[in-house]
Design an enzyme around this catalytic site. Structure first.
Site, PDB file in Angstrom:
ATOM      1  N   GLN A 121      -4.896  -0.646   9.726  1.00 27.93           N
ATOM      2  CA  GLN A 121      -5.173  -2.163   9.576  1.00 27.93           C
ATOM      3  C   GLN A 121      -5.794  -3.518  10.182  1.00 27.93           C
ATOM      4  OE1 GLN A 121      -3.733  -3.196   6.126  1.00 27.93           O
ATOM      5  NE2 GLN A 121      -4.477  -5.646   6.292  1.00 27.93           N
ATOM      6  N   LYS A 181       0.931  -1.343  -0.295  1.00 25.23           N
ATOM      7  CA  LYS A 181      -0.148   0.114   0.015  1.00 25.23           C
ATOM      8  C   LYS A 181       0.857   1.382   0.342  1.00 25.23           C
ATOM      9  CE  LYS A 181      -3.950  -1.964   2.753  1.00 25.23           C
ATOM     10  NZ  LYS A 181      -4.495  -2.624   3.938  1.00 25.23           N
ATOM     11  N   ASP A 195     -11.420   2.706   4.033  1.00 25.03           N
ATOM     12  CA  ASP A 195     -11.266   1.903   4.271  1.00 25.03           C
ATOM     13  C   ASP A 195     -13.400   1.143   3.615  1.00 25.03           C
ATOM     14  OD1 ASP A 195     -10.015  -0.284   3.788  1.00 25.03           O
ATOM     15  OD2 ASP A 195      -9.402  -0.377   5.871  1.00 25.03           O
TER      16      ASP A 195
END
Length: 281
Positions: free
Chosen positions: A94, A50, A117
């Protein structure tokens, strides 16, 4: 029939180039912060990928790596600081988190406008209501793949196998918004094979290796395999029996190289969208 492969790497690369070109026209660098807690190896690899992709696209990107022993209160304080930071447009915590931290509490603490997200309850509600908002990256990537494959969506019979809040449910909402006729199947579905055989678009997202058998796939269907599973032999396989499905499908995503690359590309797209919504174009 030999199915046409839907190349997620190529589609993701095109999207990332378009994002980088758009970022180059802005008077600022979109800010992305990834928060990682602990030492989960898979998370480490994913977060590094990422970071690399975000920096290549011209973002101001950084990872905050916190120790395994970080408390829930400490993590919430980090999230609050990022919420208040005007240089940060997107926040991603995460998953998975250590067992002593409630993921739902942390997800709900992220400012909805920075929730790249797409997991915040407000963004989930917006998606369910057909209102604009930040959308989970993997389902969003699937929609890019379907369109890149030339799939005709309005009216198409679409089946989503899996009902997770991360993939299955938002996937069904996005297909519905594209005017598909949508069915969600799961572990309690009666005669799953028959449901699959009716689908013109089949999205498998259950996390069980090759659970969807090749002869369940309708002739000429488009198959999107979200799953990625490592067998004892070390081989990676999806949720669909790939070789057998290729003999029936018109188009199919490989594993790896299908949906996976799209998730990171759509994280960048969400961050860019969040930045423009906050700061303007």
């Amino acid at each position: 029939m030999t199915a046409r492969l839907i190349d997620g790497k190529a589609v993701a690369a095109d999207l990332r180039r378009a994002i980088a070109a758009r970022v180059a026209t802005l008077g600022y660098r979109p800010g992305l912060r990834v928060v990682r807690v602990g030492e989960d190896p898979a998370s480490g690899v994913y977060v590094r990928n990422k970071d690399k992709a975000a920096q290549e696209a011209g973002f101001d990107s950084a990872t905050l790596h916190l120790p395994e022993a970080t408390t829930e209160a400490e993590l919430l304080a980090v999230v609050a600081r990022l919420n208040a930071d005007p240089a940060v447009d997107g926040i991603l915590v995460q998953l998975p988190l250590p067992r002593h931290i409630r993921a739902e509490a942390v997800i709900s603490a992220v400012a909805p406008e920075k929730d790249v997200d797409g997991f915040h309850p407000l963004n989930a509600g917006r998606l369910a209501s057909g209102e604009p908002g930040l959308v989970p990256c993997t389902p969003k990537g699937v929609m890019h793949l379907l369109r890149a494959a030339g799939c005709s969506l309005p009216g198409a019979r679409a089946l989503v196998v899996g009902r997770s809040t991360i993939v299955g449910r938002p996937m069904a909402q996005l297909l519905l918004a594209a005017d598909c006729t949508v069915t969600i199947a799961h572990s309690r579905t009666r005669d799953l094979a028959a449901e699959c055989r009716r689908a013109e678009i089949l999205v498998a997202a259950v996390g069980r290796p090759e659970m969807v058998r090749g002869d369940w796939v309708a002739e000429g269907a488009t198959v999107i395999d979200v799953g990625i599973n490592r067998l004892e032999s070390g081989r990676l396989v999806g949720d669909v029996e790939f070789e057998a499905a290729c003999r029936r499908a018109e188009a199919i995503t490989p594993v790896p190289g299908g949906v996976g690359p799209m998730t990171i590309a759509c994280l960048l797209e969400n961050t860019l969208d969040a930045a423009i919504a906050r700061r303007g174009a």
